[in-house]
Design an enzyme around this catalytic site. Structure first.
Site, PDB file in Angstrom:
ATOM      1  N   LYS A   1       0.872  -1.169   0.000  1.00 28.10           N
ATOM      2  CA  LYS A   1       0.000   0.000   0.000  1.00 28.10           C
ATOM      3  C   LYS A   1       0.913   1.224   0.000  1.00 28.10           C
ATOM      4  O   LYS A   1       1.576   1.539   0.986  1.00 28.10           O
ATOM      5  CB  LYS A   1      -0.915  -0.013   1.219  1.00 28.10           C
ATOM      6  CG  LYS A   1      -1.953   1.116   1.231  1.00 28.10           C
ATOM      7  CD  LYS A   1      -1.401   2.349   1.878  1.00 28.10           C
ATOM      8  CE  LYS A   1      -2.425   3.482   1.931  1.00 28.10           C
ATOM      9  NZ  LYS A   1      -1.805   4.781   2.286  1.00 28.10           N
TER      10      LYS A   1
ATOM     11  N   GLU B   1      -0.594   8.065  -1.353  1.00 25.01           N
ATOM     12  CA  GLU B   1      -1.146   8.828  -2.474  1.00 25.01           C
ATOM     13  C   GLU B   1      -0.212   9.941  -2.928  1.00 25.01           C
ATOM     14  O   GLU B   1      -0.135  10.252  -4.126  1.00 25.01           O
ATOM     15  CB  GLU B   1      -2.483   9.454  -2.070  1.00 25.01           C
ATOM     16  CG  GLU B   1      -3.585   8.482  -1.729  1.00 25.01           C
ATOM     17  CD  GLU B   1      -4.818   9.222  -1.257  1.00 25.01           C
ATOM     18  OE1 GLU B   1      -5.683   9.504  -2.101  1.00 25.01           O
ATOM     19  OE2 GLU B   1      -4.899   9.525  -0.052  1.00 25.01           O
TER      20      GLU B   1
ATOM     21  N   CYS C   1      12.028   9.989  10.091  1.00 28.55           N
ATOM     22  CA  CYS C   1      11.786   9.492  11.447  1.00 28.55           C
ATOM     23  C   CYS C   1      13.049   9.483  12.294  1.00 28.55           C
ATOM     24  O   CYS C   1      12.972   9.557  13.521  1.00 28.55           O
ATOM     25  CB  CYS C   1      11.160   8.104  11.399  1.00 28.55           C
ATOM     26  SG  CYS C   1      12.122   6.882  10.470  1.00 28.55           S
TER      27      CYS C   1
ATOM     28  N   GLU D   1       8.003   0.271  12.312  1.00 28.52           N
ATOM     29  CA  GLU D   1       8.995   1.311  12.579  1.00 28.52           C
ATOM     30  C   GLU D   1       8.243   2.628  12.616  1.00 28.52           C
ATOM     31  O   GLU D   1       7.692   3.074  11.610  1.00 28.52           O
ATOM     32  CB  GLU D   1      10.104   1.362  11.532  1.00 28.52           C
ATOM     33  CG  GLU D   1      11.177   2.335  12.000  1.00 28.52           C
ATOM     34  CD  GLU D   1      12.288   2.562  11.019  1.00 28.52           C
ATOM     35  OE1 GLU D   1      13.332   1.920  11.164  1.00 28.52           O
ATOM     36  OE2 GLU D   1      12.111   3.392  10.103  1.00 28.52           O
TER      37      GLU D   1
ATOM     38  N   GLY E   1       5.743   4.435   9.679  1.00 30.28           N
ATOM     39  CA  GLY E   1       4.910   5.624   9.761  1.00 30.28           C
ATOM     40  C   GLY E   1       4.822   6.129  11.187  1.00 30.28           C
ATOM     41  O   GLY E   1       5.686   5.848  12.024  1.00 30.28           O
TER      42      GLY E   1
ATOM     43  N   GLU F   1       1.145   6.969  16.251  1.00 26.21           N
ATOM     44  CA  GLU F   1      -0.307   6.920  16.422  1.00 26.21           C
ATOM     45  C   GLU F   1      -0.940   5.878  15.504  1.00 26.21           C
ATOM     46  O   GLU F   1      -1.752   5.048  15.936  1.00 26.21           O
ATOM     47  CB  GLU F   1      -0.915   8.298  16.145  1.00 26.21           C
ATOM     48  CG  GLU F   1      -2.420   8.351  16.319  1.00 26.21           C
ATOM     49  CD  GLU F   1      -3.006   9.720  16.009  1.00 26.21           C
ATOM     50  OE1 GLU F   1      -4.217   9.917  16.221  1.00 26.21           O
ATOM     51  OE2 GLU F   1      -2.234  10.599  15.546  1.00 26.21           O
ATOM     52  N   THR F   2      -0.559   5.897  14.222  1.00 25.77           N
ATOM     53  CA  THR F   2      -1.102   4.913  13.277  1.00 25.77           C
ATOM     54  C   THR F   2      -0.596   3.522  13.607  1.00 25.77           C
ATOM     55  O   THR F   2      -1.344   2.533  13.507  1.00 25.77           O
ATOM     56  CB  THR F   2      -0.724   5.290  11.834  1.00 25.77           C
ATOM     57  OG1 THR F   2      -1.208   6.610  11.550  1.00 25.77           O
ATOM     58  CG2 THR F   2      -1.320   4.310  10.841  1.00 25.77           C
ATOM     59  N   GLY F   3       0.660   3.422  14.024  1.00 22.78           N
ATOM     60  CA  GLY F   3       1.212   2.123  14.396  1.00 22.78           C
ATOM     61  C   GLY F   3       0.461   1.476  15.535  1.00 22.78           C
ATOM     62  O   GLY F   3       0.221   0.264  15.549  1.00 22.78           O
TER      63      GLY F   3
ATOM     64  N   GLU G   1       6.823  14.278  18.140  1.00 20.68           N
ATOM     65  CA  GLU G   1       7.504  14.320  16.843  1.00 20.68           C
ATOM     66  C   GLU G   1       6.940  15.462  16.004  1.00 20.68           C
ATOM     67  O   GLU G   1       5.730  15.594  15.838  1.00 20.68           O
ATOM     68  CB  GLU G   1       7.327  12.989  16.106  1.00 20.68           C
ATOM     69  CG  GLU G   1       8.107  12.925  14.806  1.00 20.68           C
ATOM     70  CD  GLU G   1       8.005  11.574  14.137  1.00 20.68           C
ATOM     71  OE1 GLU G   1       9.009  11.105  13.583  1.00 20.68           O
ATOM     72  OE2 GLU G   1       6.903  10.985  14.154  1.00 20.68           O
TER      73      GLU G   1
END
Length: 494
Positions: free
Chosen positions: A183, A186, A292, A258, A236, A239-241, A393
């Site tokens: 994935k 975009e 990162c 990561e 990424g 929060e998304t992790g 971050e």
């Protein structure tokens, strides 16, 4: 002038498609792709959705079950080497389009593309290495432990370095014998699709082994929720992790994550501050700070703080912000104007909360750059260790400076963070580097250096910076299952 300044010379700028089962698939949902340096539309891409992602998963599952990929390590090695050859052959096209689509200056785009082929060759070699074992377990009995590919790997990639971060996960996954659905973000759809065309059409790669979609969060959710994707490799935000880990736990799905970083750079009084000031500046301005492992927290010993502070003020003020088409540019744009607003809001809050402004930087008002997402680097001195600017971050070109007196204080300040991705130690003391590095809570520690990564050695995060490891042999662990096979020469009586 580099060809990145001339989009018409790049035939790949037609609508970017999605790679599924060896074919280029149009979703019908065409969206613009923008050059962040100018704000201009440079092409369109077919945005995938959850349904198309599920189609790619089904194809990858079938390829894993029916093709020779999972069982033929020599085939995997040949294909990975062929991918490396293809990347080298098309490197300039990839560099030009990466700079145009992502905003990297040419040197940064060149660096990213230059890392891809060596990494693919490393994994081509590792595909041939058998890490199983066998032993006699008494008369007539033999035990084998074999490592088998896990199945379909879901790879979710961010916009900041989409090509090398895709390969960092794809390398071990494909070497292990897994099939994959990537994935892609975009924001970089055009260069994503060109890259997949380069590596996805090499001779010997069975259809369906490598699939890729350009899409929004719905595509990532489809990967995470699918029962046919046993492993997710994600790079990424923390929060998304966390969200991925929570959803994956419901299905006992393994994750390699990561995540974010707030990497400290510890400068001791024995360091040559004049020699390192430029590198410390580069550590937070590379990729416009969208990295990162960016060195975003500077900790400097009091006796050299005044000297280094003045050197950095000059270095930051001298950073030349501009597009990749200008060879003199030293830092490109953020990925979008929205991110300019986000970073500037973080800086403004830090100033309100008490940070001392050393170099304000900020929005670029030069008429020639006004349509791009440019943001000049910011240098702030901060005393409050709990300030958000130190704990969260920023993902932009913002460096904080703190002064310490002792080694113990430096280590305590460095470790006072939920993150633990990387750190650097700058010293002329031969006894200090390993002593300090061992005390730092970080997955990678550089000594008198910064951003050095070797394919042979693992990288990853402590604490909220992630789980699992990428690069090195440990990267294979997420993409294999261990199986014990006990063989008896005859039927045993019990």
């Amino acid at each position: 002038m580099n060809s990145a300044a001339h989009p018409s010379t790049l035939p790949q700028l037609a609508t970017a498609m999605n790679l599924i089962d060896g074919e280029w698939v149009d979703s019908g949902d065409h969206r613009p792709s923008v050059d962040p340096a100018t704000g201009r539309t440079i092409g369109t891409f077919a945005c995938a959705d959850a349904s198309m992602t599920r189609q790619a998963i089904e194809v990858a599952r079938r390829a894993f079950a029916e093709s020779e990929w999972a069982n033929d390590r020599r085939l995997r090695s040949r294909v990975l080497n062929a991918m490396a050859d293809a990347v080298e052959h098309h490197s300039q096209e990839l560099i030009d389009l990466l700079a145009l689509n992502n905003g990297k200056i040419i040197g940064e785009a060149t660096f990213e593309v230059s890392m891809i082929a060596p990494k693919l060759r490393w994994w081509a070699a590792m595909a041939l290495v058998d890490h199983g074992r066998a032993a006699q377990m008494g008369e007539g009995r033999t035990s084998l432990v074999v490592r088998e590919p896990v199945g379909v790997a879901g790879v979710i990639v961010p916009f900041n370095s989409p090509l090398i971060l895709a390969v960092r996960s794809l390398g071990p996954a494909l070497a292990a014998g897994a099939t994959a659905v990537v994935k892609f973000p975009e924001e970089t759809a055009l260069v994503n699709s060109l890259f997949m065309k380069v590596i996805g059409e090499v001779e010997g790669l069975p259809p369906g082994v490598l699939n890729a979609v350009n899409g929004d969060a719905a595509c990532g959710v489809a990967l995470v929720e699918s029962p046919d994707v046993p492993v997710i490799s994600f790079t990424g935000s923390t929060e998304t992790g966390r969200s991925i880990a929570q959803a994956a736990a419901l299905r006992l799905k393994r994750c390699s994550l990561e995540l974010g970083g707030k990497s400290p750079m510890l400068v001791f009084d024995s360091a040559d501050v004049e020699a390192i000031a430029g590198t410390l500046t580069k550590a937070v301005t590379v990729f416009a700070g969208q990295f990162c492992m960016a060195g975003s927290r500077l900790l400097v010993q009091r006796s050299v703080a005044d000297q280094l502070r003045e050197l950095l003020i000059k270095c930051f003020a001298d950073v030349r912000v501009g597009p990749a088409s200008d060879p003199s540019s030293q830092m490109g744009p953020l990925i979008s104007r929205r991110d300019v607003d986000r970073v500037d809001a973080v800086v403004e809050k830090a100033v309100v909360d008490g940070a001392k402004v050393l170099v304000r930087g900020g929005r670029v008002h030069d008429p020639e750059l006004a349509d791009g997402a440019f943001y000049r680097p910011v240098l702030l001195e901060v005393e409050d260790q709990k300030a958000a600017i130190l704990q969260c971050e920023t993902f932009g070109p913002v460096l904080t400076l703190q002064v310490f007196d002792t080694e113990d204080e430096a280590v305590a300040l460095a470790n006072d963070s939920e993150y633990g991705l990387a750190a650097s130690v700058w010293t002329g003391d031969v006894d200090q580097p390993l002593r300090v590095a061992r005390r730092l809570e970080a997955g990678t520690v550089w000594v008198n250096d910064w951003a050095v990564v070797h394919d042979e050695f693992e990288e990853g995060g402590y604490k909220q910076s992630g789980t699992g490891r990428l690069n090195g042999l440990a990267a294979l662990e997420d993409f294999v299952e261990y199986k014990h096979i006990s063989i008896s020469a005859r039927v045993q009586e019990h």
